[in-house]
Design a protein around this motif. Sequence first.
Motif, PDB file in Angstrom:
ATOM      1  N   LYS A  22       0.647  -1.278   0.433  1.00 20.17           N
ATOM      2  CA  LYS A  22      -0.023  -0.292   0.282  1.00 20.17           C
ATOM      3  C   LYS A  22       0.285   1.677  -0.601  1.00 20.17           C
ATOM      4  O   LYS A  22       0.972   2.420  -0.822  1.00 20.17           O
ATOM      5  CB  LYS A  22      -0.941   0.101   1.286  1.00 20.17           C
ATOM      6  N   GLU A  23       1.625   1.181   0.659  1.00 20.53           N
ATOM      7  CA  GLU A  23       2.698   2.522   0.597  1.00 20.53           C
ATOM      8  C   GLU A  23       3.673   2.567  -0.354  1.00 20.53           C
ATOM      9  O   GLU A  23       3.906   3.514  -0.868  1.00 20.53           O
ATOM     10  CB  GLU A  23       3.482   2.233   2.388  1.00 20.53           C
ATOM     11  N   VAL A  24       4.152   1.174  -0.873  1.00 21.08           N
ATOM     12  CA  VAL A  24       4.795   1.686  -1.588  1.00 21.08           C
ATOM     13  C   VAL A  24       4.043   1.991  -3.252  1.00 21.08           C
ATOM     14  O   VAL A  24       3.977   3.042  -4.148  1.00 21.08           O
ATOM     15  CB  VAL A  24       5.202  -0.020  -2.853  1.00 21.08           C
ATOM     16  N   GLN A  25       2.763   1.617  -3.713  1.00 14.02           N
ATOM     17  CA  GLN A  25       1.836   2.029  -4.185  1.00 14.02           C
ATOM     18  C   GLN A  25       1.384   3.731  -4.067  1.00 14.02           C
ATOM     19  O   GLN A  25       0.969   4.135  -5.166  1.00 14.02           O
ATOM     20  CB  GLN A  25       0.671   1.642  -4.467  1.00 14.02           C
ATOM     21  N   GLN A  26       1.166   4.274  -2.867  1.00 16.65           N
ATOM     22  CA  GLN A  26       0.874   5.538  -2.507  1.00 16.65           C
ATOM     23  C   GLN A  26       2.038   6.462  -3.037  1.00 16.65           C
ATOM     24  O   GLN A  26       1.859   7.340  -3.535  1.00 16.65           O
ATOM     25  CB  GLN A  26       0.629   5.413  -1.242  1.00 16.65           C
ATOM     26  N   TYR A  27       3.270   6.049  -2.658  1.00 15.86           N
ATOM     27  CA  TYR A  27       4.971   6.780  -3.294  1.00 15.86           C
ATOM     28  C   TYR A  27       4.733   7.026  -4.481  1.00 15.86           C
ATOM     29  O   TYR A  27       5.098   7.795  -4.791  1.00 15.86           O
ATOM     30  CB  TYR A  27       5.632   6.239  -2.036  1.00 15.86           C
ATOM     31  N   GLY A  28       4.377   5.731  -5.163  1.00 18.22           N
ATOM     32  CA  GLY A  28       4.231   5.876  -6.530  1.00 18.22           C
ATOM     33  C   GLY A  28       3.258   6.867  -7.020  1.00 18.22           C
ATOM     34  O   GLY A  28       3.715   7.479  -7.495  1.00 18.22           O
ATOM     35  N   LEU A  29       1.955   6.954  -5.992  1.00 17.88           N
ATOM     36  CA  LEU A  29       0.955   7.867  -7.028  1.00 17.88           C
ATOM     37  C   LEU A  29       1.332   8.819  -6.879  1.00 17.88           C
ATOM     38  O   LEU A  29       1.243   9.767  -7.928  1.00 17.88           O
ATOM     39  CB  LEU A  29      -0.336   6.746  -6.635  1.00 17.88           C
ATOM     40  N   CYS A  30       1.965   9.301  -5.944  1.00 18.79           N
ATOM     41  CA  CYS A  30       2.871  10.887  -5.405  1.00 18.79           C
ATOM     42  C   CYS A  30       3.938  10.759  -6.839  1.00 18.79           C
ATOM     43  O   CYS A  30       3.480  12.019  -6.882  1.00 18.79           O
ATOM     44  CB  CYS A  30       2.690  10.911  -3.950  1.00 18.79           C
ATOM     45  N   LEU A  31       4.462  10.293  -6.482  1.00 17.72           N
ATOM     46  CA  LEU A  31       5.862  10.963  -7.624  1.00 17.72           C
ATOM     47  C   LEU A  31       5.002  10.720  -8.981  1.00 17.72           C
ATOM     48  O   LEU A  31       5.446  11.608 -10.138  1.00 17.72           O
ATOM     49  CB  LEU A  31       6.657   9.674  -8.218  1.00 17.72           C
ATOM     50  N   LYS A  32       4.482   9.730  -9.201  1.00 15.78           N
ATOM     51  CA  LYS A  32       3.795   9.831 -10.714  1.00 15.78           C
ATOM     52  C   LYS A  32       2.850  11.447 -10.990  1.00 15.78           C
ATOM     53  O   LYS A  32       3.067  11.691 -12.285  1.00 15.78           O
ATOM     54  CB  LYS A  32       2.744   8.942 -11.029  1.00 15.78           C
ATOM     55  N   ALA A  33       2.107  12.088 -10.334  1.00 15.09           N
ATOM     56  CA  ALA A  33       1.516  12.790 -10.184  1.00 15.09           C
ATOM     57  C   ALA A  33       2.303  14.133 -10.828  1.00 15.09           C
ATOM     58  O   ALA A  33       2.060  14.990 -10.777  1.00 15.09           O
ATOM     59  CB  ALA A  33       0.548  12.941  -9.154  1.00 15.09           C
ATOM     60  N   THR A  34       3.914  14.503 -10.337  1.00 15.00           N
ATOM     61  CA  THR A  34       4.856  15.244  -9.804  1.00 15.00           C
ATOM     62  C   THR A  34       5.640  15.301 -11.186  1.00 15.00           C
ATOM     63  O   THR A  34       6.108  15.980 -11.781  1.00 15.00           O
ATOM     64  CB  THR A  34       5.470  15.488  -9.056  1.00 15.00           C
ATOM     65  N   LEU A  35       5.339  14.794 -12.429  1.00 18.64           N
ATOM     66  CA  LEU A  35       6.086  14.020 -13.579  1.00 18.64           C
ATOM     67  C   LEU A  35       5.633  15.268 -14.608  1.00 18.64           C
ATOM     68  O   LEU A  35       4.763  15.407 -14.783  1.00 18.64           O
ATOM     69  CB  LEU A  35       6.020  12.490 -14.494  1.00 18.64           C
TER      70      LEU A  35
END
Length: 68
Positions: free
Chosen positions: A24-37
């Motif tokens: 869950k934490e991996v997915q949340q971090y990845g989504l956050c990074l993806k949103a800033t790309l």
Amino acid sequence: MSGSRRPAERFTSAFSEGLRACNKEVQQYGLCLKATLPEVEKGVCEQEFQQLRTCWLRAFRASLRASK
């Protein structure tokens, strides 16, 4: 049995277990990074990273202790 494993195997297994346990934490971090790309900046997902780090360290350490 698991005590006879080489240190590198124990580390690799514990590393993987940490990621599995914190999906869950991996997915949340990845989504956050993806949103800033494409303009990822240092610290932009600090809260998500710290949650992932805390979860992963807990799972990693527990896995290492269990494999002794």
